[in-house]
Design an enzyme around this catalytic site. Structure first.
Site, short mmCIF file in Angstrom:
data_model
loop_
_atom_site.label_atom_id
_atom_site.label_comp_id
_atom_site.label_asym_id
_atom_site.label_seq_id
_atom_site.Cartn_x
_atom_site.Cartn_y
_atom_site.Cartn_z
N LYS A 127 9.18 -0.56 12.98
CA LYS A 127 9.45 -0.76 11.74
C LYS A 127 11.34 1.09 12.00
CE LYS A 127 5.94 -0.74 8.76
NZ LYS A 127 4.77 -0.36 7.20
N GLY B 62 -4.20 -1.82 5.12
CA GLY B 62 -3.28 -2.85 4.82
C GLY B 62 -4.30 -4.32 5.41
N ARG B 63 -4.93 -4.50 6.63
CA ARG B 63 -5.40 -5.44 6.95
C ARG B 63 -6.56 -5.96 6.21
NH1 ARG B 63 -3.74 -2.38 11.13
NH2 ARG B 63 -5.91 -1.23 12.34
N LYS C 166 1.00 -1.40 0.26
CA LYS C 166 -0.06 -0.35 0.07
C LYS C 166 0.73 1.01 -0.18
CE LYS C 166 -3.06 2.77 3.09
NZ LYS C 166 -4.00 2.88 3.97
N HIS D 159 -5.21 -32.83 20.24
CA HIS D 159 -4.28 -33.24 20.42
C HIS D 159 -3.21 -32.97 21.08
CE1 HIS D 159 -5.94 -37.31 19.10
NE2 HIS D 159 -6.73 -36.04 18.21
N GLU E 148 -3.97 -6.29 15.17
CA GLU E 148 -3.52 -5.08 15.21
C GLU E 148 -4.54 -4.31 15.16
OE1 GLU E 148 -1.62 -4.97 11.18
OE2 GLU E 148 -0.40 -3.43 12.26
O1 LIG Z 1 1.13 -3.17 2.38
P1 LIG Z 1 2.50 -2.17 2.98
O2 LIG Z 1 1.99 -0.35 3.03
O3 LIG Z 1 3.58 -2.40 2.94
O4 LIG Z 1 2.25 -2.74 4.10
C1 LIG Z 1 1.86 -3.71 5.00
C2 LIG Z 1 1.77 -3.82 6.49
O5 LIG Z 1 2.47 -2.83 7.43
C3 LIG Z 1 2.30 -2.49 8.80
O6 LIG Z 1 3.43 -2.98 9.25
C4 LIG Z 1 1.15 -2.49 8.72
O7 LIG Z 1 0.71 -2.18 9.99
C5 LIG Z 1 0.27 -3.27 7.61
O8 LIG Z 1 -1.20 -2.99 8.49
C6 LIG Z 1 0.42 -3.56 6.77
O9 LIG Z 1 -0.08 -4.31 5.78
#
Ligand SMILES: O=P(O)(O)OC[C@H]1O[C@H](O)[C@H](O)[C@@H](O)[C@@H]1O
Length: 545
Positions: A510, A265-266, A204, A382, A351
């Site tokens: 990050k 993103g999620r 994204k 199990h 998240e």
């Molecule tokens: O799609 P991107 O911008 O590469 O992001 C990838 C991921 O990055 C972060 O860790 C966010 O917390 C996620 O929610 C997201 O999906």
């Protein structure tokens, strides 16, 4: 105290939580309990009768939802209001599965036309690749897709593809690379032929370190294997909301599929991030996935709270977290194709609701998102089910099972179903001391030993579970199921008054990761951080302990 915990409904729930009879008793005194506490919507049936809940419990929980303005908050999300207040964004993943006739306004503009255009662009691409019209640099058709992305740009496509395996195009294989560990991409590349491989770079932001690094490695591999720079466009496409950055990176602008800031993103598998899914199952099936989710959106937006599946599931989970100190919630999928779903729900929920301040910045004085975990039935029986039955922690469970198998061989599915239903029954009723003792009646053990063994065999029961059934796992039922969990997460965040749509904790990781990377690459040992971090970085620089 926050307004929530001060409220009379919260206080009433707290007092009531000490007086709910054991579920055995609730079932024994009400033969209609299943009828009263089950609900069908969008191809799913929810049995929520095996919960520590009476009519009074549900009334109080629905009152809590109403007092938290849940209905107004649902409307605000669907209407594109800026409910992600810390990032100043609307939250409109629901628009991705809207119908073409709808009009949904974000930041003053109807976004449905661009959603439809992108779906059409995906359709053209899918048909070009799957028909063999899209050729690699030596004129061969594409046989392998490598999807590079992480977080929401990985889990959705991977897990939905895995779940819909019966619908795959047999001519195409799809591989997923997320981890920045070079082992992940190296092991994939060993299997691939550059002439017939297409990489989809999904990010994204187009700024995520893992995804950029893996894409660069893939491009180097492609060039080293004989592809030319001018061939890259035939083998690399991207999905991103940052088109400018993708173009700078060298992705051909025709090969960029857009997404938007108003998709978290999620919550993004419904956008062009779902391209690997669409390639594997075809566009008709991808649209059926969207349509199943859309049906759940309609249900969530329109059903009264008392008949609203995501609302009921959200409230029951909150009930255990806030009033019985349950700190985790387990998702158990009785279908091998759904084995990845717990990991998907884990990201979605943890998240989203792993937060500790309210929207106006007040510290919460109640627990928020639980740990979500789980796995596939019957394997867990199990292993960790022992703790569900007799451990000290209360762990509410969701059991998910299709009534019909895609692979109906012999007695397999009957056995699978009997395990699923048997587990929820055992969790609910448990085993009393007298029952355990009676089971030992014919053993030759001395009386004192029987008493001791019986004590170990006691199971308290009264362990809550939901059972979710569907006729069959299809794109449509899967879409509804995932949207159900998205909205269940929303319900809890709305009542807790937190922002379910930002992720500052992840962002900090990050930033610090990038800082450490610079220190690892510096010409000297690090002494600027805490003693532990300095030592770890320097040991890494030396390459030995
Ligand atoms: O799609 P991107 O911008 O590469 O992001 C990838 C991921 O990055 C972060 O860790 C966010 O917390 C996620 O929610 C997201 O999906």
């Amino acid at each position: 105290m926050t307004l929530l915990t001060q409220s009379s409904t919260w206080q009433a729930l707290s007092a009531h939580s000490k007086n709910v009879p054991h579920m055995r008793e609730l079932f024994a005194t009400d033969a209609a309990r299943f009828n009263k506490m089950s609900l069908s919507a969008c191809g799913l049936l929810l049995d929520y009768s095996k919960n520590r809940a009476t009519a009074e419990t549900l009334d109080l929980l629905f009152a809590l939802a109403s007092n938290s303005q849940l209905e107004a908050k649902i409307k605000a999300m669907f209407a594109g209001e800026i409910i992600n207040t810390t990032e100043k964004r609307a939250v409109l993943h629901t628009a991705l599965r809207s119908t073409a006739e709808q009009s949904i306004i974000a930041e003053g503009q109807d976004i449905v036309p661009e959603v439809q255009q992108t779906l059409n662009k995906m359709q053209g691409f899918v048909s070009s690749v799957t028909s063999g019209q899209w050729k690699g640099y030596t004129g061969k058709a594409i046989t392998d897709i490598v999807s590079i992305g992480i977080g929401g740009s990985f889990l959705g496509p991977k897990i939905v593809s895995q779940a819909l395996r019966p619908y795959w195009n047999p001519e195409l294989k799809c591989h997923f690379v997320a981890n920045v560990d070079g082992t992940s991409i190296s092991e994939k590349l060993k299997l691939l032929d550059p002439e017939t491989t297409l990489f989809i770079m999904s990010s994204k932001s187009f700024g995520t370190q893992e995804t950029l690094t893996n894409t660069l490695t893939a491009r180097e591999w492609f060039l080293a294997k004989g592809g030319l720079q001018s061939d890259v466009a035939k083998h690399f496409v991207a999905v991103t909301s940052n088109v400018a950055k993708a173009t700078d990176f060298g992705i051909d602008s025709d090969n960029i599929f857009p997404m938007w800031d108003w998709v978290g993103g999620r919550y993004s598998l419904w956008s062009a991030i779902g391209l690997p899914i669409a390639l594997l199952i075809g566009m008709d099936n991808f649209r059926a996935l969207l349509s199943g989710a859309h049906q759940m959106d309609e249900h969530f937006a329109n059903a009264p709270l008392t008949e609203n599946m995501p609302v009921i599931m959200g409230l029951l989970s909150l009930w255990y977290g806030n009033f019985f100190n349950a700190q985790s919630h387990v998702v158990l999928t009785y279908d091998h194709y759904l084995r990845g779903l717990p990991a998907y729900f884990q990201q979605l929920d943890m998240e989203s609701n792993g937060k500790s301040v309210t929207l106006n910045g007040t510290d919460v004085d109640y627990s928020t998102g639980p740990v979500i975990w789980g796995g596939e039935g019957t394997n867990g029986q199990h292993a960790y089910h022992q703790l569900l039955h007799q451990g000290t922690a209360l762990i509410p469970a969701d059991f998910i099972m299709p009534l019909q198998s895609h692979n109906p061989i012999g007695e397999h599915h009957d056995q699978l179903a009997s395990n699923c239903f048997g587990q929820t029954q055992a969790l609910m009723q448990g085993r009393t001391f007298d029952e355990a003792l009676a089971e030992l009646a014919n053993s030759a053990l001395p009386a004192a030993k029987k008493q001791l063994i019986a004590k170990h065999k006691v199971m308290p029961g009264n362990k809550p579970s939901n059972t979710l059934l569907m006729d069959k796992l299809t794109p449509s039922t899967l879409g509804a199921l995932i949207a159900l969990y998205e909205h269940r997460t929303f319900v809890q965040g709305a009542i807790w008054d937190i922002n379910s749509f930002d992720q500052w904790g992840v962002e900090l990781g990050k930033d610090l990761g990038n800082d450490v990377l610079a220190r690892i690459g510096a010409g000297q040992d690090c002494d600027a951080l805490d003693a532990s971090s300095n030592a770890l970085i320097n040991l890494y620089r030396q390459g030995k302990i």
